[in-house]
Motif scaffolding. Sequence first.
Motif, short mmCIF file in Angstrom:
data_model
loop_
_atom_site.label_atom_id
_atom_site.label_comp_id
_atom_site.label_asym_id
_atom_site.label_seq_id
_atom_site.Cartn_x
_atom_site.Cartn_y
_atom_site.Cartn_z
N ASP A 107 0.64 -1.37 -0.12
CA ASP A 107 -0.11 -0.04 -0.20
C ASP A 107 0.74 1.48 -0.05
O ASP A 107 1.86 1.52 0.77
N VAL A 108 0.57 1.95 -0.91
CA VAL A 108 1.14 3.54 -1.03
C VAL A 108 1.16 4.38 0.10
O VAL A 108 2.01 4.76 0.72
N GLN A 109 -0.35 4.36 0.60
CA GLN A 109 -0.37 5.39 1.46
C GLN A 109 0.29 5.11 2.99
O GLN A 109 0.72 6.01 3.70
N THR A 110 0.35 3.91 3.15
CA THR A 110 1.17 3.33 4.49
C THR A 110 2.41 3.97 4.38
O THR A 110 2.94 4.52 5.47
N LEU A 111 3.24 3.84 3.48
CA LEU A 111 4.59 4.18 3.52
C LEU A 111 4.57 5.63 3.36
O LEU A 111 5.26 6.26 4.32
N VAL A 112 3.79 6.39 2.77
CA VAL A 112 3.55 7.85 2.79
C VAL A 112 3.47 8.29 4.07
O VAL A 112 4.20 9.45 4.56
N ASN A 113 2.64 7.74 5.05
CA ASN A 113 2.24 8.24 6.28
C ASN A 113 3.57 8.34 7.21
O ASN A 113 3.49 8.81 8.05
N VAL A 114 4.46 7.28 7.00
CA VAL A 114 5.60 7.09 7.89
C VAL A 114 6.62 7.97 7.48
O VAL A 114 7.41 8.39 8.50
N ILE A 115 6.84 8.62 6.20
CA ILE A 115 7.95 9.51 5.95
C ILE A 115 7.34 10.99 5.99
O ILE A 115 6.28 11.36 5.07
N PRO A 116 7.82 11.92 6.49
CA PRO A 116 7.72 13.33 6.80
C PRO A 116 7.54 14.05 5.42
O PRO A 116 8.39 13.98 4.63
N GLY A 117 6.28 14.52 5.02
CA GLY A 117 6.13 15.28 3.51
C GLY A 117 6.02 14.39 2.64
O GLY A 117 6.26 15.15 1.33
#
Length: 256
Positions: A208-218
């Motif tokens: 899942d893309v959003q899961t990784l996006v949520n972890v990395i600031p910005g």
Amino acid sequence: MHRFNSGGVDIAYDMAGEGPPVLLIHGFASNGRVNWVDTGWVKTLVDAGHQVFTIDNRGHGESGKLYDPALYSATEMAEDARRLLDHLAITKADVMGYSMGARITAFLTIRHPDRVRRAVFAGLASRMITGVGGSMEIAEGLEARRSADVTDPGALAFRLFAEQTKSDLLALAACIRSSRVKITAEELAAIRVPVLVVAGEKDGIAGDVQTLVNVIPGAQGVVIPRRNHMNAVGDRVYKEAVVSFLRDDQGQVVGL
């Protein structure tokens, strides 16, 4: 292709164009030409005003073939990328990796944040944290005498792809058998450079893309409609998002 010595391993690379440097790191069983030239990526980025460097990861393409799994850690492969930047006297570059290449790019970004201007993690999203299964099945499929002997569907797909790219099957088997040190959410949360995460809507390998996006600031994320792990690589939506991301001073994707 050009070559240099990376800690005793012969590493092949190529370059094209002029402008701000972009380093492209390919996925497992692929190589710089198949992943980035044949899919139109090098032309796309050169046309967008970049100097593009493609690397053949150790065990792949025209780089040195190694048969000890201990020599294929993602951290050491990230050092190959860092040594290439040193060899080219490039202080800082934009870096994009696909699948295994995204994992290598992440380690490069975490360990050498001063060398990465922007990072694109493509073809690997939440599975960057949780890990991707099936390594042993893939290794056994690569080591099988014939592709007809491989019964696991996932392993067969990689076996056929490796044959298509004329790869050294035993070197790839050693690579996939290497110990996979997971990247923790805490390590990813420490990244301070702009990051773009891209994966196909139907890519079960990436997660899942959003899961990784949520972890990395910005970080920003792009899901490529109707694409899977294998056919997302040359997708127009993917290319347009990356070109926009690399063009913007703040590392933003216009219209996202």
